[in-house]
Write an enzyme that holds these catalytic residues in place. Structure first.
Site, short mmCIF file in Angstrom:
data_model
loop_
_atom_site.label_atom_id
_atom_site.label_comp_id
_atom_site.label_asym_id
_atom_site.label_seq_id
_atom_site.Cartn_x
_atom_site.Cartn_y
_atom_site.Cartn_z
N HIS A 131 3.49 -4.10 46.09
CA HIS A 131 2.89 -2.83 46.54
C HIS A 131 3.90 -2.04 47.38
O HIS A 131 4.06 -0.82 47.19
CB HIS A 131 1.64 -3.14 47.37
N GLU A 132 4.58 -2.72 48.29
CA GLU A 132 5.56 -2.03 49.13
C GLU A 132 6.73 -1.50 48.31
O GLU A 132 7.23 -0.40 48.56
CB GLU A 132 6.05 -2.95 50.25
N HIS A 135 5.90 1.73 46.73
CA HIS A 135 6.14 2.89 47.62
C HIS A 135 7.61 3.31 47.56
O HIS A 135 7.93 4.49 47.57
CB HIS A 135 5.77 2.53 49.06
N GLU A 204 -1.75 5.46 48.37
CA GLU A 204 -2.10 4.04 48.33
C GLU A 204 -2.62 3.56 46.98
O GLU A 204 -2.24 2.49 46.51
CB GLU A 204 -3.11 3.72 49.44
#
Length: 306
Positions: A131-132, A135, A204
């Protein structure tokens, strides 16, 4: 409206808010000073915001020797995502959480708390770090760290103006005087929080989706989010409470345990995030979640990188 355009508009709104606070506190002079300060902060944030946020949390950098499993997970995920290897950090904090920062993929960093590495399984850690890295891949990290810098400055300027009453010695102060200072002190931080919420929430869901694709197992991230959310409601994050403008950087709201902060959550509903990830896991991955909500250990099934 595309996510990038929407985020650009919201970031411009946050800068405009900073200038408005300057006007409320100092009239035209305050507006000009705030405009110059906003330009300076944006330039400073571009080059330094990543390191500044890591410093706020006392993050320590690790490598393949000091944290082999954690570092190895990030390395394999970065390779799968087609990204340069980011710098890897650990934050001494019992609350399980993580964030990414840096002005671009070539200068990116990811950070996880000791609570996250201790409480989550390796598979769930992989979901979180994917997930990071999403980003990073989406170039969200610069926008999110610049937002944190400006939002923090808005609140600081508003409080500063309230202390001095919105007046100056040169006779060119804001005609609203103390009223303007009070309005700025009360409304500006709320408005800044609302803009932060809008910016973070547009990012998100997309990071969840791309993160699930990077790690290859949407349910790893879904289970991680559930566990993080449950723990965040019980374990306070005092570092984040001291720097609330950075809350939107984390994968889950680090201020969830502080009561009223939930009214201004910078993150979308966790239940909806988990629901979307679980929906992704049906047919495409062919992976079935075992009953009881526990992930089997890695040696019992292959990882997403083979």
């Amino acid at each position: 409206m595309t996510s990038t355009l929407k985020t650009t508009i919201l970031l411009a709104a946050l800068t405009a808010l900073f200038m408005t606070v300057g006007f409320l506190l100092g009239g035209k002079t305050g507006l000009i000073v705030a405009f110059v300060a906003a330009l300076g902060m944006n330039l400073f944030s571009y080059w330094n915001s990543g390191d500044m946020v890591l410093s706020m949390y006392g993050a320590r950098e690790v490598d393949a020797y000091s944290a082999p499993e954690y570092y190895g997970i990030v390395a394999r995920l970065a390779e799968r995502a087609g990204l340069p290897m980011p710098r890897v950090f650990i934050i001494e904090n019992d609350q399980p959480n993580a964030f990414a920062t840096g002005r671009d993929p070539e200068h990116a960093a990811v950070a996880a708390t000791t609570g996250l590495l201790r409480m989550l399984s390796p598979e769930e850690v992989a979901g979180v770090m994917a997930h990071e890295l999403a980003h990073v891949k989406n170039r969200d990290t610069l926008i999110m760290t610049v937002t944190a810098t400006i939002a923090g400055a808005v609140s600081m300027l508003a409080n500063f103006g309230l202390f001095f009453g919105g007046s100056s010695n040169d006779g060119r102060s804001n005609p609203l005087g103390m009223v303007g200072a009070v309005l700025a002190a009360v409304l500006a931080p709320v408005a800044a929080s609302l803009v932060q919420m809008a910016i973070s929430r547009t990012r998100e869901y997309e990071a969840d989706r791309i993160g699930a694709e990077i790690c290859g197992r949407p349910l790893w991230l879904a289970d991680a989010l559930t566990n993080i959310h449950n723990a965040a409601n019980q374990i306070p994050n005092y570092q984040a409470a001291a720097h609330p403008a950075t809350a939107h950087l984390f994968i889950a709201n680090p201020l969830a345990a502080t009561g009223l902060s939930g009214l201004f959550s910078t993150h979308p509903d966790m239940g909806e995030r988990v629901r979307r990830l679980r929906a992704m896991a049906v047919p495409p991955t062919g992976y079935a979640q075992p009953r009881g909500g526990f992930m089997p250990q890695r040696q019992n099934r292959p990882g997403p990188w083979g």
